[in-house]
Design a protein around this motif. Structure first.
Motif: not given
Length: 243
Positions: A12, A16, A19, A59, A85, A195, A201-203
C-alpha cells in the motif's frame, strides 16, 4: 492471494507513492493542455482516459460500467451517486462518457495541486458551514449546467461507512430544477472495499461496478424533496441490480 499484514502495508505504501506521482504528473500535463487549448473539455477527458486507468491498474481494481445507453449524453445532466470512497470520483470520471465536473466540499479546494486542478477545471466548492455561501455556490452550479455541463453531486453529503445508501439531502437537487436538467441516478458498488475508509491508505484488489439509471425528468418532478427521494430509491434499486 494471502499476504501478511506487513506485506499489505509495504504494498500500500508503494501504491500510495505511485498514486501521488501519477496524479501529479497527469495534473501537470492537464495544466499544459488547458493553457494551450484554453478549453476544459480535453483535460477533463484526460482524467477519464489516462489518469483513472492508471489508478485502477495501480490499485488492482477492475471497473464494470452498466447502463450508459440509458442516457442521452448530448444533453447536460445532474448526476447523483452514492458515496463509499474517494475512488468514486475516479470511477465516475471513467464511467460517464462526457466531460464531468463535480460539486465538492470546500475542504478539497485546499489540497495541494489537486485543489488547484479542480478549480481550473471549473469544479464548484461548497462551504457547508455557511448557508449563504452554499446557496451562492448552488446558483453557480445551476449556471454551469445551463451552459451545457454535466455535473456530479454526492447528495448523501458524506461517505457511507457500511455501504448503505444514506438519506439524500435535497439542496443539491435545486441545481437540477434551476437549470432544467434531468437527474441521472448512479449506483457505485465495491469502491469502499477497494479503498477503505479505515487506515491512511488501505487498498485491496476488487471489482467496482457503476450502474447508470434512467434519467428522472425535472419537468415532471418539480418538488426537490420528492426528486431527492425518488433519486435515492433509484440508486438503491440500481445497487440491487448490480449485486
Amino acid at each position: 492471494m494471502w499476504i501478511s499484514r506487513a506485506g499489505w502495508s509495504v504494498l500500500n505504501m508503494l501504491q500510495l507513492i505511485f498514486t501521488l506521482a501519477w496524479t501529479a504528473g497527469l495534473i501537470g500535463v492537464a495544466f499544459v493542455v488547458l493553457l494551450v487549448t484554453r478549453q476544459r473539455r480535453l483535460p477533463l477527458r484526460m482524467a477519464a482516459r489516462c489518469w483513472v486507468p492508471g489508478l485502477l491498474w495501480g490499485s488492482g481494481a477492475k471497473l464494470v460500467v452498466r447502463g450508459v445507453d440509458r442516457v442521452d449524453w448530448t444533453r447536460p445532466h445532474v448526476v447523483v451517486a452514492n458515496h463509499q470512497s474517494m475512488m468514486d470520483i475516479c470511477v465516475l470520471f471513467r464511467a460517464i462518457p462526457v466531460p464531468l465536473q463535480f460539486l465538492l466540499k470546500q475542504e478539497l479546494s485546499r489540497l495541494p495541486l489537486v485543489g488547484a486542478y479542480a478549480k481550473a477545471m471549473g469544479m464548484i466548492f461548497v462551504e457547508r458551514s455557511s448557508a449563504r455561501e452554499a446557496t451562492k455556490r448552488m446558483r453557480e452550479a445551476a449556471q454551469l449546467v445551463k451552459a451545457g455541463a454535466t455535473l456530479c453531486v454526492f447528495p448523501e453529503g458524506t461517505r457511507s461507512h457500511d455501504g448503505e445508501v444514506l438519506p439524500f439531502k435535497s439542496g443539491a437537487f435545486q441545481i437540477a430544477l434551476d437549470s432544467g436538467a434531468d437527474v441521472v441516478p448512479v449506483a457505485i458498488e465495491g469502491s469502499g472495499k477497494v479503498l477503505s475508509l479505515g487506515g491512511l491508505f488501505r487498498v485491496r484488489p476488487g471489482t467496482i461496478t457503476v450502474t447508470i439509471g434512467a434519467p428522472l425528468r425535472t419537468v415532471e418532478i418539480a418538488d426537490r424533496q420528492l426528486l431527492a427521494a425518488q433519486a435515492r430509491e433509484s440508486v438503491v434499486a440500481l445497487k440491487r441490480e448490480a449485486a
